[in-house]
Design a protein around this motif. Structure first.
Motif, PDB file in Angstrom:
ATOM      1  N   PHE A 248       0.805  -1.226   0.000  1.00  0.00           N
ATOM      2  CA  PHE A 248       0.000   0.000   0.000  1.00  0.00           C
ATOM      3  C   PHE A 248       0.841   1.281   0.000  1.00  0.00           C
ATOM      4  CE2 PHE A 248      -3.355   2.955   0.736  1.00  0.00           C
ATOM      5  CZ  PHE A 248      -4.446   2.336   0.150  1.00  0.00           C
ATOM      6  N   ASP A 249       1.332   1.595  -1.187  1.00  0.00           N
ATOM      7  CA  ASP A 249       2.128   2.812  -1.355  1.00  0.00           C
ATOM      8  C   ASP A 249       1.430   3.825  -2.264  1.00  0.00           C
ATOM      9  OD1 ASP A 249       2.266   1.343  -3.641  1.00  0.00           O
ATOM     10  OD2 ASP A 249       4.447   1.412  -3.864  1.00  0.00           O
ATOM     11  N   PHE A 250       0.103   3.868  -2.182  1.00  0.00           N
ATOM     12  CA  PHE A 250      -0.676   4.720  -3.079  1.00  0.00           C
ATOM     13  C   PHE A 250      -0.831   6.144  -2.555  1.00  0.00           C
ATOM     14  CE2 PHE A 250      -2.033   0.313  -3.462  1.00  0.00           C
ATOM     15  CZ  PHE A 250      -1.808   0.092  -4.806  1.00  0.00           C
ATOM     16  N   ILE A 308      -1.404   0.324   8.679  1.00  0.00           N
ATOM     17  CA  ILE A 308      -0.502  -0.012   7.580  1.00  0.00           C
ATOM     18  C   ILE A 308       0.368   1.189   7.217  1.00  0.00           C
ATOM     19  CG2 ILE A 308      -0.383  -0.568   5.109  1.00  0.00           C
ATOM     20  CD1 ILE A 308      -2.916  -2.266   5.514  1.00  0.00           C
ATOM     21  N   LEU A 309      -0.265   2.361   7.059  1.00  0.00           N
ATOM     22  CA  LEU A 309       0.466   3.543   6.630  1.00  0.00           C
ATOM     23  C   LEU A 309       1.370   4.081   7.734  1.00  0.00           C
ATOM     24  CD1 LEU A 309      -2.433   5.307   4.708  1.00  0.00           C
ATOM     25  CD2 LEU A 309      -0.399   4.258   3.718  1.00  0.00           C
ATOM     26  N   LYS A 310       0.959   3.915   8.979  1.00  0.00           N
ATOM     27  CA  LYS A 310       1.769   4.418  10.092  1.00  0.00           C
ATOM     28  C   LYS A 310       3.075   3.656  10.214  1.00  0.00           C
ATOM     29  CE  LYS A 310       1.602   5.309  15.075  1.00  0.00           C
ATOM     30  NZ  LYS A 310       0.773   5.193  16.317  1.00  0.00           N
ATOM     31  N   THR A 311       3.047   2.373   9.932  1.00  0.00           N
ATOM     32  CA  THR A 311       4.240   1.532  10.095  1.00  0.00           C
ATOM     33  C   THR A 311       5.051   1.377   8.812  1.00  0.00           C
ATOM     34  OG1 THR A 311       2.930  -0.469   9.665  1.00  0.00           O
ATOM     35  CG2 THR A 311       3.186   0.211  11.963  1.00  0.00           C
ATOM     36  N   ARG A 312       4.501   1.829   7.687  1.00  0.00           N
ATOM     37  CA  ARG A 312       5.224   1.670   6.433  1.00  0.00           C
ATOM     38  C   ARG A 312       6.335   2.685   6.312  1.00  0.00           C
ATOM     39  NH1 ARG A 312       5.020   3.910   1.389  1.00  0.00           N
ATOM     40  NH2 ARG A 312       3.191   5.178   1.874  1.00  0.00           N
ATOM     41  N   LYS A 313       7.530   2.210   5.989  1.00  0.00           N
ATOM     42  CA  LYS A 313       8.655   3.096   5.792  1.00  0.00           C
ATOM     43  C   LYS A 313       8.555   3.740   4.425  1.00  0.00           C
ATOM     44  CE  LYS A 313      11.716   0.271   8.672  1.00  0.00           C
ATOM     45  NZ  LYS A 313      12.942  -0.571   8.712  1.00  0.00           N
ATOM     46  N   LYS A 314       8.862   5.016   4.351  1.00  0.00           N
ATOM     47  CA  LYS A 314       8.667   5.772   3.120  1.00  0.00           C
ATOM     48  C   LYS A 314       9.536   5.260   1.974  1.00  0.00           C
ATOM     49  CE  LYS A 314       6.921  10.048   5.100  1.00  0.00           C
ATOM     50  NZ  LYS A 314       7.045  11.516   5.150  1.00  0.00           N
ATOM     51  N   TRP A 315      10.626   4.538   2.303  1.00  0.00           N
ATOM     52  CA  TRP A 315      11.488   4.039   1.242  1.00  0.00           C
ATOM     53  C   TRP A 315      11.163   2.602   0.875  1.00  0.00           C
ATOM     54  CZ3 TRP A 315      13.321   5.542   6.079  1.00  0.00           C
ATOM     55  CH2 TRP A 315      13.629   4.503   6.952  1.00  0.00           C
TER      56      TRP A 315
END
Length: 316
Positions: A248-250, A308-315
């Motif tokens: 989920f990188d949308f 999901i978005l809180k824990t996802r690393k931007k890279w």
């Protein structure tokens, strides 16, 4: 002598694009041209996509020749662009699910809706196979109609409830691009054949395309709904079903709230300025869920996406 005509990309494969000429003043109006992109577009990191409105340059002395040198000179009026699937200027996304067989997975549906909302695409909710579980179909209808979405509940197999969505399409799709998204087996191809018999979409062909997996997202074809230069288009792509919702990188966490339209009336009503709307006391969103003003399943999907978005690393 070189001149240009207006057109719309209806298909692109391997750097070769099929462009439908939409310029009503051109002798080529209504014809399709096979084009390549001008090198300057690639140098500016502009990749032409199906759905793009373009200017095509050509040598008028060779315009009737099969080896005419048609080139996409400029991309114009692009209001949105999706990479997965590769599609520009999508106006409506018909998010389709079955009432049963297969059972709907509402968190996945809500993720798809959020992607559409973030990109300025209007989600339209379609519930198929109502004849298999009328109670579940009505329950899903209640959820999404309460949130303010155009929602349709029908049985394409029995041709029941198809007329309202058919009327919606006739009233809203002129000059627009629409796509139908949904998992395999939900009756999407049956519905498409009911709505657009003139397209002669083969159920078996659609099924085979879906089964090819990730490679299908590399190709999108737009089907014009009439011969008019300002007609609507249906995008034939199963690519929305292949999206990686776990990664989920949308969009980013800060964008999440705005993708839940039913949350917006409660903005600023929480006790805490930096309320996450997931578990805080005196949260206006949570209180609305308790009252039944916001469907509980929608808030559950929000919390899942938030985590999901809180824990996802931007890279990632």
């Amino acid at each position: 002598m070189e001149t240009t005509v207006k057109g719309k990309i209806i298909k692109g494969v391997g750097g070769l694009y099929t462009v439908l000429v939409t310029d009503s003043l051109s002798e080529l109006s209504g014809s399709t041209l096979r084009c390549r992109a001008r090198g300057a577009l690639r140098h500016n990191n502009l990749t032409p996509l199906a759905g793009d409105n373009v200017l095509v340059a050509f040598d008028s002395d060779k315009a009737s020749s099969e080896d005419a040198n048609f080139v996409i000179d400029e991309i114009v009026d692009r209001k949105s662009a999706l990479i997965r699937p590769p599609l520009a200027n999508l106006d409506y996304l018909f998010v389709t699910m079955a009432a049963a067989s297969p059972a709907p997975i509402l968190p996945t549906v809500d993720k798809l809706i959020s992607i559409a909302e973030h990109n300025g695409i209007e989600p339209v909710i379609v519930i198929t196979k109502r004849e298999l579980d009328e109670k579940k179909a009505d329950e899903i209808y209640s959820i999404y109609s309460k949130c303010g979405f155009n929602t349709f509940c029908l049985s394409a197999k029995e041709n029941v409830g198809v007329e309202p969505i058919d009327q919606f399409i006739k009233q809203n799709l002129d000059g627009k691009i629409a796509a139908f998204a949904g998992a395999s087996g939900i009756g999407k191809s049956t519905l498409l054949n009911r709505l657009f018999p003139e397209l002669e979409l083969s159920t078996s062909e659609i099924s085979r395309k879906i089964e090819r997996g990730r490679h299908t997202t590399r190709e999108v074809t737009l089907f014009p709904l009439s011969s008019s230069h300002d007609c609507g288009y249906i995008a034939d792509t199963p690519g929305f079903s292949m999206l990686d919702f776990k990664r989920f990188d949308f969009f980013e966490l800060d964008d999440l709230f705005d993708t839940m339209r039913e949350f917006r009336p409660y903005l600023g009503g929480c006790r805490y300025t930096k309320c996450s709307h997931t578990k805080e006391q005196d949260c206006a969103i949570i209180e609305a869920v308790k009252r039944g003003d916001i469907p509980r399943t929608r808030h559950e999907s929000y919390v899942e996406l938030y985590d999901i978005l809180k824990t996802r690393k931007k890279w990632d």
